[in-house]
Motif scaffolding. Structure first.
Motif, mmCIF file in Angstrom:
data_model
loop_
_atom_site.group_PDB
_atom_site.id
_atom_site.type_symbol
_atom_site.label_atom_id
_atom_site.label_comp_id
_atom_site.label_asym_id
_atom_site.label_seq_id
_atom_site.Cartn_x
_atom_site.Cartn_y
_atom_site.Cartn_z
ATOM 1 N N LEU A 21 0.833 -1.199 0.000
ATOM 2 C CA LEU A 21 0.000 0.000 0.000
ATOM 3 C C LEU A 21 0.871 1.255 0.000
ATOM 4 O O LEU A 21 0.577 2.228 -0.711
ATOM 5 N N ALA A 22 1.953 1.239 0.787
ATOM 6 C CA ALA A 22 2.872 2.379 0.827
ATOM 7 C C ALA A 22 3.491 2.616 -0.545
ATOM 8 O O ALA A 22 3.610 3.761 -1.002
ATOM 9 N N ALA A 23 3.900 1.530 -1.202
ATOM 10 C CA ALA A 23 4.508 1.655 -2.527
ATOM 11 C C ALA A 23 3.507 2.198 -3.532
ATOM 12 O O ALA A 23 3.836 3.084 -4.338
ATOM 13 N N TYR A 24 2.276 1.691 -3.503
ATOM 14 C CA TYR A 24 1.256 2.164 -4.457
ATOM 15 C C TYR A 24 0.957 3.648 -4.232
ATOM 16 O O TYR A 24 0.863 4.422 -5.189
ATOM 17 N N THR A 25 0.825 4.045 -2.972
ATOM 18 C CA THR A 25 0.526 5.445 -2.658
ATOM 19 C C THR A 25 1.639 6.362 -3.159
ATOM 20 O O THR A 25 1.383 7.419 -3.754
ATOM 21 N N ALA A 26 2.895 5.941 -2.919
ATOM 22 C CA ALA A 26 4.029 6.760 -3.362
ATOM 23 C C ALA A 26 4.088 6.843 -4.884
ATOM 24 O O ALA A 26 4.365 7.916 -5.450
ATOM 25 N N LEU A 27 3.824 5.738 -5.573
ATOM 26 C CA LEU A 27 3.834 5.747 -7.043
ATOM 27 C C LEU A 27 2.734 6.650 -7.581
ATOM 28 O O LEU A 27 2.924 7.363 -8.577
ATOM 29 N N ASP A 28 1.586 6.625 -6.927
ATOM 30 C CA ASP A 28 0.472 7.462 -7.364
ATOM 31 C C ASP A 28 0.778 8.945 -7.130
ATOM 32 O O ASP A 28 0.507 9.798 -7.985
ATOM 33 N N LEU A 29 1.366 9.254 -5.973
ATOM 34 C CA LEU A 29 1.693 10.644 -5.656
ATOM 35 C C LEU A 29 2.796 11.187 -6.556
ATOM 36 O O LEU A 29 2.858 12.393 -6.813
#
Length: 209
Positions: A21-29
């Motif tokens: 989830l942390a990785a997905y959020t960072a990629l999205d941001l």
């Protein structure tokens, strides 16, 4: 004497999900970082750094809770706080390097190295924060492997963060990143050998000569 712990598998799975989830959020941001300018860009960098660095830190301590040991364990507050600040800082530096120097391989590798070594240091700093009647000895080879995993995962994260991807590709990339980040942690745990403090010898004298 070495002490072996055991894992709570629901918490292990939760730790992997947190990293993903942390990785997905960072990629999205990261997509918003590229399109922002001025102070807005700085704000998105900080947000992405907190999401990625804070998520990795959260994954680490959930994974530590998953490791059950036959003793009480507490944590040093100062070292624990430092272990939270470090991944946020190095993640922010990694994002800033790519924005300042462009997505070129030299800059990408430099950012991945800084970010990866920082994240691996966070893991071992978090381990150092543990307060227990044990000393930890490390397998040097597995420590090196865990650092290599962190550097490779960080380099891949920075590259993916500034690539235009579809939702499905971003989701797949986040899953791969989550597994890589978790792999770094559990490799680092495999490198650790918990050894019980030797008992103190007490000498008694009866006062007779």
């Amino acid at each position: 004497m070495s002490v072996e712990g055991s894992y709570s598998w629901p918490l292990v799975i939760l730790s992997i999900l947190i990293a993903t989830l942390a990785a997905y959020t960072a990629l999205d941001l990261a997509g918003r970082i590229c399109s922002a300018i001025g102070t807005a860009r700085v704000g998105w960098i900080l947000t992405a750094a907190v999401a990625m660095g804070g998520g990795i830190w959260s994954m680490h301590f959930v994974a530590m809770l998953a490791y059950k040991m036959p003793m009480a364990v507490s944590y040093d507050v100062t070292l624990t706080a430092m272990s939270l600040a470090l991944p946020i800082l190095v993640t922010g530096i990694g994002f800033s390097l790519l924005l300042g120097g462009g997505v070129s391989w030299p800059v990408l590798l430099a950012g991945g190295l800084i970010m990866g070594v920082g994240i691996a240091t966070m893991h071992y700093l978090g381990m150092q924060a543990m307060r227990m009647p044990m000393v930890i000895h490390y397998n040097d080879f597995l420590v090196a492997v865990s650092v290599a995993i962190a550097v490779i995962a960080s380099t891949a994260a920075l590259w993916l963060a500034f690539e235009r991807t579809t939702f499905v590709r971003r989701l797949a990339a986040a899953g791969a990143m989550g597994l890589a980040i978790s792999g770094m942690h559990y490799t680092g745990m495999a490198a650790a050998n918990f050894v019980q403090h030797p008992p103190r010898r007490c000498f008694a004298f009866d006062g007779r000569s």
